[in-house]
Design a protein around this motif. Structure first.
Motif, mmCIF file in Angstrom:
data_model
loop_
_atom_site.group_PDB
_atom_site.id
_atom_site.type_symbol
_atom_site.label_atom_id
_atom_site.label_comp_id
_atom_site.label_asym_id
_atom_site.label_seq_id
_atom_site.Cartn_x
_atom_site.Cartn_y
_atom_site.Cartn_z
ATOM 1 N N ASN A 39 0.821 -1.220 0.000
ATOM 2 C CA ASN A 39 0.000 0.000 0.000
ATOM 3 C C ASN A 39 0.855 1.269 0.000
ATOM 4 O O ASN A 39 0.512 2.255 0.633
ATOM 5 C CB ASN A 39 -0.987 0.008 1.165
ATOM 6 C CG ASN A 39 -2.185 0.885 0.861
ATOM 7 O OD1 ASN A 39 -2.599 1.011 -0.282
ATOM 8 N ND2 ASN A 39 -2.730 1.517 1.883
ATOM 9 N N GLU A 40 1.975 1.218 -0.730
ATOM 10 C CA GLU A 40 2.872 2.358 -0.839
ATOM 11 C C GLU A 40 3.148 2.675 -2.304
ATOM 12 O O GLU A 40 3.467 1.771 -3.078
ATOM 13 C CB GLU A 40 4.218 2.059 -0.170
ATOM 14 C CG GLU A 40 4.156 1.800 1.310
ATOM 15 C CD GLU A 40 5.526 1.451 1.858
ATOM 16 O OE1 GLU A 40 6.015 2.227 2.684
ATOM 17 O OE2 GLU A 40 6.081 0.418 1.448
ATOM 18 N N ALA A 41 3.047 3.942 -2.655
ATOM 19 C CA ALA A 41 3.472 4.403 -3.972
ATOM 20 C C ALA A 41 4.861 5.000 -3.787
ATOM 21 O O ALA A 41 5.007 6.098 -3.259
ATOM 22 C CB ALA A 41 2.502 5.442 -4.517
ATOM 23 N N LYS A 42 5.888 4.237 -4.168
ATOM 24 C CA LYS A 42 7.271 4.657 -3.934
ATOM 25 C C LYS A 42 8.016 4.763 -5.261
ATOM 26 O O LYS A 42 7.963 3.835 -6.076
ATOM 27 C CB LYS A 42 8.016 3.631 -3.075
ATOM 28 C CG LYS A 42 7.756 3.702 -1.612
ATOM 29 C CD LYS A 42 8.642 2.695 -0.916
ATOM 30 C CE LYS A 42 9.118 3.240 0.394
ATOM 31 N NZ LYS A 42 9.952 2.260 1.101
ATOM 32 N N GLN A 43 8.707 5.862 -5.427
ATOM 33 C CA GLN A 43 9.544 6.051 -6.604
ATOM 34 C C GLN A 43 10.677 5.025 -6.575
ATOM 35 O O GLN A 43 11.302 4.823 -5.536
ATOM 36 C CB GLN A 43 10.128 7.458 -6.610
ATOM 37 C CG GLN A 43 11.004 7.764 -7.809
ATOM 38 C CD GLN A 43 10.232 7.828 -9.105
ATOM 39 O OE1 GLN A 43 9.252 8.537 -9.217
ATOM 40 N NE2 GLN A 43 10.658 7.060 -10.087
ATOM 41 N N GLY A 44 10.902 4.370 -7.704
ATOM 42 C CA GLY A 44 12.008 3.433 -7.815
ATOM 43 C C GLY A 44 13.262 4.152 -8.270
ATOM 44 O O GLY A 44 13.248 5.360 -8.523
ATOM 45 N N SER A 45 14.330 3.411 -8.406
ATOM 46 C CA SER A 45 15.624 3.967 -8.789
ATOM 47 C C SER A 45 16.161 3.235 -10.017
ATOM 48 O O SER A 45 16.078 2.007 -10.101
ATOM 49 C CB SER A 45 16.607 3.803 -7.630
ATOM 50 O OG SER A 45 17.914 4.068 -8.047
ATOM 51 N N LYS A 46 16.744 4.005 -10.915
ATOM 52 C CA LYS A 46 17.364 3.408 -12.095
ATOM 53 C C LYS A 46 18.497 2.459 -11.697
ATOM 54 O O LYS A 46 18.768 1.481 -12.387
ATOM 55 C CB LYS A 46 17.897 4.524 -13.000
ATOM 56 C CG LYS A 46 18.342 4.071 -14.345
ATOM 57 C CD LYS A 46 18.756 5.262 -15.200
ATOM 58 C CE LYS A 46 19.051 4.822 -16.615
ATOM 59 N NZ LYS A 46 19.354 5.962 -17.481
ATOM 60 N N GLU A 47 19.127 2.744 -10.564
ATOM 61 C CA GLU A 47 20.224 1.910 -10.081
ATOM 62 C C GLU A 47 19.739 0.566 -9.538
ATOM 63 O O GLU A 47 20.523 -0.370 -9.403
ATOM 64 C CB GLU A 47 21.039 2.643 -8.997
ATOM 65 C CG GLU A 47 21.911 3.766 -9.537
ATOM 66 C CD GLU A 47 21.124 5.009 -9.966
ATOM 67 O OE1 GLU A 47 20.122 5.351 -9.296
ATOM 68 O OE2 GLU A 47 21.503 5.618 -10.981
ATOM 69 N N ILE A 48 18.467 0.485 -9.177
ATOM 70 C CA ILE A 48 17.894 -0.781 -8.688
ATOM 71 C C ILE A 48 16.774 -1.140 -9.662
ATOM 72 O O ILE A 48 15.599 -0.885 -9.424
ATOM 73 C CB ILE A 48 17.334 -0.631 -7.256
ATOM 74 C CG1 ILE A 48 18.356 0.010 -6.319
ATOM 75 C CG2 ILE A 48 16.919 -2.011 -6.708
ATOM 76 C CD1 ILE A 48 17.787 0.374 -4.954
ATOM 77 N N SER A 49 17.160 -1.717 -10.784
ATOM 78 C CA SER A 49 16.181 -1.979 -11.836
ATOM 79 C C SER A 49 16.392 -3.352 -12.440
ATOM 80 O O SER A 49 17.402 -4.019 -12.184
ATOM 81 C CB SER A 49 16.294 -0.908 -12.925
ATOM 82 O OG SER A 49 17.549 -0.980 -13.565
ATOM 83 N N THR A 50 15.433 -3.753 -13.241
ATOM 84 C CA THR A 50 15.561 -4.978 -14.015
ATOM 85 C C THR A 50 14.718 -4.823 -15.273
ATOM 86 O O THR A 50 13.804 -4.002 -15.324
ATOM 87 C CB THR A 50 15.123 -6.223 -13.207
ATOM 88 O OG1 THR A 50 15.559 -7.399 -13.899
ATOM 89 C CG2 THR A 50 13.615 -6.290 -13.018
ATOM 90 N N GLU A 51 15.036 -5.622 -16.256
ATOM 91 C CA GLU A 51 14.243 -5.641 -17.482
ATOM 92 C C GLU A 51 13.405 -6.906 -17.476
ATOM 93 O O GLU A 51 13.873 -7.980 -17.105
ATOM 94 C CB GLU A 51 15.143 -5.619 -18.711
ATOM 95 C CG GLU A 51 14.345 -5.536 -20.005
ATOM 96 C CD GLU A 51 15.234 -5.518 -21.239
ATOM 97 O OE1 GLU A 51 14.947 -6.330 -22.149
ATOM 98 O OE2 GLU A 51 16.187 -4.731 -21.296
ATOM 99 N N TYR A 52 12.162 -6.750 -17.884
ATOM 100 C CA TYR A 52 11.261 -7.899 -18.017
ATOM 101 C C TYR A 52 10.351 -7.617 -19.202
ATOM 102 O O TYR A 52 9.819 -6.508 -19.328
ATOM 103 C CB TYR A 52 10.432 -8.098 -16.734
ATOM 104 C CG TYR A 52 9.411 -9.202 -16.872
ATOM 105 C CD1 TYR A 52 9.794 -10.538 -16.777
ATOM 106 C CD2 TYR A 52 8.086 -8.909 -17.155
ATOM 107 C CE1 TYR A 52 8.873 -11.558 -16.936
ATOM 108 C CE2 TYR A 52 7.158 -9.924 -17.318
ATOM 109 C CZ TYR A 52 7.555 -11.250 -17.206
ATOM 110 O OH TYR A 52 6.632 -12.256 -17.374
ATOM 111 N N ASP A 53 10.176 -8.571 -20.062
ATOM 112 C CA ASP A 53 9.282 -8.473 -21.213
ATOM 113 C C ASP A 53 9.617 -7.256 -22.091
ATOM 114 O O ASP A 53 8.733 -6.605 -22.640
ATOM 115 C CB ASP A 53 7.824 -8.419 -20.728
ATOM 116 C CG ASP A 53 6.834 -8.838 -21.813
ATOM 117 O OD1 ASP A 53 7.252 -9.475 -22.796
ATOM 118 O OD2 ASP A 53 5.642 -8.514 -21.677
ATOM 119 N N GLY A 54 10.901 -6.926 -22.162
ATOM 120 C CA GLY A 54 11.360 -5.855 -23.037
ATOM 121 C C GLY A 54 11.234 -4.447 -22.481
ATOM 122 O O GLY A 54 11.472 -3.484 -23.193
ATOM 123 N N VAL A 55 10.847 -4.317 -21.213
ATOM 124 C CA VAL A 55 10.711 -2.992 -20.593
ATOM 125 C C VAL A 55 11.411 -2.973 -19.231
ATOM 126 O O VAL A 55 11.643 -4.016 -18.619
ATOM 127 C CB VAL A 55 9.232 -2.574 -20.435
ATOM 128 C CG1 VAL A 55 8.577 -2.352 -21.787
ATOM 129 C CG2 VAL A 55 8.449 -3.593 -19.642
#
Length: 148
Positions: free
Chosen positions: A41-57
């Protein structure tokens, strides 16, 4: 050489098609918000440094723990209708942008909504009958994703 070029073309084409079926803004799905955090129940901004690709996005996360959870079961965390506005998908079958801080978890699924000015489509979704709109949105999304 021809095989390499063909492989690159297929990979690029698949990635472009995948992006058409996801709302990608600011480099990632859900405007870079952490799709796992919504389930707390949190809307939190993510970070480009903590990312992954899935299904081409790309998907961004607010913590390494959330990225790990996503990688273990991405289907559990994917926003419905590719992250486009659930209300617009139900009413018109339209791909409409979202406000990543306007969301609902319904039956274990993530729904995102447009919310700007005096228009909050999560409120409309609730007032106009979320169950019926969800059924319509599911049908509309199937039509859209069949158009490959």
């Amino acid at each position: 050489m021809k095989k390499i070029i063909l492989l690159l073309f297929i990979t690029f084409s698949t990635s472009i098609f995948a992006q058409k079926n996801y709302f990608v803004k600011k480099g990632a799905v859900a405007r870079g918000y952490d799709v796992v955090a919504y389930f707390n129940n949190e809307a939190k901004q993510g970070s480009k440094e903590i990312s992954t690709e899935y299904d081409g996005v790309n998907f961004y996360f607010s913590s390494e723990e959330n990225r790990k959870k996503f990688k273990q079961n991405p289907m559990q965390y994917l926003p419905q209708y590719g992250g486009f506005c659930a209300y617009a998908m139900g009413v018109k079958g339209s791909k409409v942008s979202i406000n990543p801080e306007t969301f609902e978890i319904r039956e274990g699924k993530l729904y995102l909504f447009y919310n700007r000015g005096n228009t909050n489509t999560l409120d409309l979704w609730t007032k106009e009958g979320a169950d019926e709109l969800k059924t319509k949105a599911d049908k509309n999304w199937k039509k859209i994703t069949k158009k490959k």
